[in-house]
Scaffold this active site. Structure first.
Site, short mmCIF file in Angstrom:
data_model
loop_
_atom_site.label_atom_id
_atom_site.label_comp_id
_atom_site.label_asym_id
_atom_site.label_seq_id
_atom_site.Cartn_x
_atom_site.Cartn_y
_atom_site.Cartn_z
N ASP A 116 -30.57 1.38 -30.33
CA ASP A 116 -31.09 1.11 -28.99
C ASP A 116 -30.04 0.35 -28.21
O ASP A 116 -29.46 -0.62 -28.72
CB ASP A 116 -32.39 0.32 -29.06
CG ASP A 116 -33.15 0.33 -27.74
OD1 ASP A 116 -32.63 -0.23 -26.74
OD2 ASP A 116 -34.26 0.89 -27.68
N PRO A 173 -28.13 7.30 -15.75
CA PRO A 173 -27.40 7.03 -17.00
C PRO A 173 -28.05 7.62 -18.24
O PRO A 173 -27.36 7.98 -19.19
CB PRO A 173 -27.38 5.49 -17.05
CG PRO A 173 -27.58 5.05 -15.64
CD PRO A 173 -28.46 6.08 -15.00
N ASP A 222 -24.97 2.47 -27.38
CA ASP A 222 -25.38 3.72 -26.76
C ASP A 222 -25.65 4.76 -27.85
O ASP A 222 -24.82 4.97 -28.75
CB ASP A 222 -24.28 4.21 -25.83
CG ASP A 222 -24.61 5.54 -25.19
OD1 ASP A 222 -25.44 5.55 -24.26
OD2 ASP A 222 -24.06 6.56 -25.63
N GLU A 235 -39.62 -0.82 -28.88
CA GLU A 235 -40.82 -1.59 -29.25
C GLU A 235 -40.96 -1.77 -30.75
O GLU A 235 -41.65 -2.68 -31.20
CB GLU A 235 -42.10 -0.91 -28.75
CG GLU A 235 -42.08 -0.42 -27.33
CD GLU A 235 -41.81 1.07 -27.28
OE1 GLU A 235 -42.61 1.81 -26.69
OE2 GLU A 235 -40.78 1.50 -27.85
N ASP A 254 -36.45 8.82 -28.80
CA ASP A 254 -37.54 8.14 -28.09
C ASP A 254 -36.95 7.24 -27.01
O ASP A 254 -37.06 6.03 -27.05
CB ASP A 254 -38.37 7.32 -29.09
CG ASP A 254 -39.61 6.71 -28.46
OD1 ASP A 254 -40.05 7.21 -27.41
OD2 ASP A 254 -40.14 5.73 -29.03
N HIS A 285 -47.19 7.29 -30.70
CA HIS A 285 -46.19 7.18 -31.75
C HIS A 285 -46.55 8.03 -32.98
O HIS A 285 -45.66 8.55 -33.66
CB HIS A 285 -45.97 5.72 -32.13
CG HIS A 285 -45.25 4.94 -31.08
ND1 HIS A 285 -45.87 4.07 -30.23
CD2 HIS A 285 -43.94 4.96 -30.70
CE1 HIS A 285 -44.98 3.55 -29.39
NE2 HIS A 285 -43.80 4.07 -29.67
N GLN A 313 -31.74 -2.61 -17.39
CA GLN A 313 -33.00 -2.17 -16.80
C GLN A 313 -33.90 -3.36 -16.49
O GLN A 313 -33.69 -4.48 -16.97
CB GLN A 313 -33.72 -1.23 -17.77
CG GLN A 313 -33.96 -1.81 -19.15
CD GLN A 313 -34.14 -0.75 -20.20
OE1 GLN A 313 -34.65 0.34 -19.93
NE2 GLN A 313 -33.73 -1.03 -21.43
#
Length: 367
Positions: A153, A212, A185, A133, A203, A109, A78
């Site tokens: 992640d 994707p 993934d 993050e 999230d 959050h 990305q």
């Protein structure tokens, strides 16, 4: 794609504006709070302005005026931009969509994490899919009784960038010995693990564009997630923009979750930097948030987190997020498509009220 626009490419930062003189005293603030002078909005824009263009919406574009661009690059997955914006502080953009902003990330959050964590009797092991993050991880690890938080992640480069430039998002959560990071993934992790969790938090990027990320929003994935929950477990999903003006993605997610769980509850909160009302969904086989009460949640907040951790969430505020206006409630209950592997999401048509010009004011209807 995030686009940075400037009429002076050599000028990527603006000088701070002078402080405003006020003819009145400022009130005293409680400990831990200070005044910070804002921008003088009467000063016209200067040349050399820098903007981040948010073009995730297929119809509208939004420009975030920035003091500077902290970094902008592409990972194997990305486009990434971190910018210091004027209106919302430092902000993270992924593939043309704002993901998190300094001034209101705590609101997002807290509402993502704490309803599920508080309504669970004893959340000790938590799985987070996404959350690069580190702020979701931060809120989970704020619970003293959490013994392990697994964060999965796919994009290590984003996580590393956030660790470097978004330190106040994570407060050292990445180095907490209870944290366990996997760069892979999320669906692959869920489908291959034999571990069970008390709370699972999804999230990931908010895109139902048949791209994707959509395999993290399908009924097949949610059924796999259910298999990763212990008895009494709760799943919470960041569930896209959700209001009477933009509801089709959220309601599709809700219907999809209902194919895997018997209890599915939507809630929403306005996130200023998102320029929208944002939706979340709790899913389980037992939880009905309407049976909760604000006083009990306040007691749990005090016992599990203390009275000075949360910036926004209170028992009453959390309970209020499950209430909807009449039109939104109607749209939420409509039948429609669910999300499936290998099937493109085609949004249903719009719903409009037929106006035949014969409506009367209620006060005149009986005359």
């Amino acid at each position: 794609m995030v686009i940075v626009i400037s009429d002076d490419p050599d000028e990527t930062a603006l000088e701070p504006l002078p402080a405003i003189s006020r003819p009145y005293p400022l009130p005293e603030l409680p400990p831990g709070r200070v005044f910070v002078e804002g921008l003088d909005t009467d000063v016209p824009p200067r040349s050399g302005s820098v903007f981040v263009l948010e073009d995730a919406d297929i119809f509208d574009e939004y420009h975030y005026r920035a003091q500077s661009i902290v970094c902008s690059f592409r990972t194997p997955f990305q486009n990434v931009t971190i910018a210091d914006t004027y209106s919302f502080g430092r902000a993270l953009f992924l593939d043309g969509a704002i993901q998190s902003a300094e001034d209101d990330e705590a609101l997002y959050h807290e509402l993502l994490v704490h309803p599920a964590m508080l309504m669970h009797d004893n959340p000790r092991q938590v799985l987070i899919i996404g959350g690069g993050e580190g702020a979701t991880l931060r809120e989970v690890l704020a619970y003293r009784d959490v013994t392990r938080a697994v964060m999965v992640d796919i994009d290590r480069d984003v996580v590393d960038c956030c660790r470097e430039h978004l330190g106040t998002w994570n407060y050292g959560a990445f180095t907490d010995p209870r944290a366990e990071l996997h760069y892979r993934d999320g669906r692959d992790y869920v489908e291959t693990t034999d571990e069970l969790f008390d709370v699972i938090i999804i999230d990931v990027v908010d895109m139902l564009d048949n791209g994707p990320a959509q395999h993290l929003y399908t009924k097949e994935f949610y059924r796999s997630l259910r298999g990763c929950l212990r008895d009494g477990g709760i799943l919470v999903v960041q569930a896209l923009e959700f209001s009477s003006c933009n509801y089709k993605g959220h309601t599709a997610l809700r219907r999809t979750l209902q194919t895997a769980f018997t209890k599915v509850s939507s809630y929403q909160v306005p996130i200023p930097s998102f320029l929208a009302m944002w939706g979340f969904i709790l899913a389980s086989d037992w939880l009905d948030p309407e049976e909760e009460n604000a006083a009990r949640l306040d007691q749990l907040i005090d016992a599990r987190l203390g009275d000075d951790w949360l910036e926004h969430a209170t028992g009453a505020f959390i309970m209020s997020r499950f209430c909807f206006d009449k039109e939104t409630g109607f749209l939420l209950g409509l039948a429609g498509p669910v999300l499936e592997d290998g099937v493109a999401f085609i949004p249903p048509p719009d719903v409009h009220t037929v106006d035949d010009g014969m409506r009367q004011l209620p006060a005149l209807a009986d005359e």
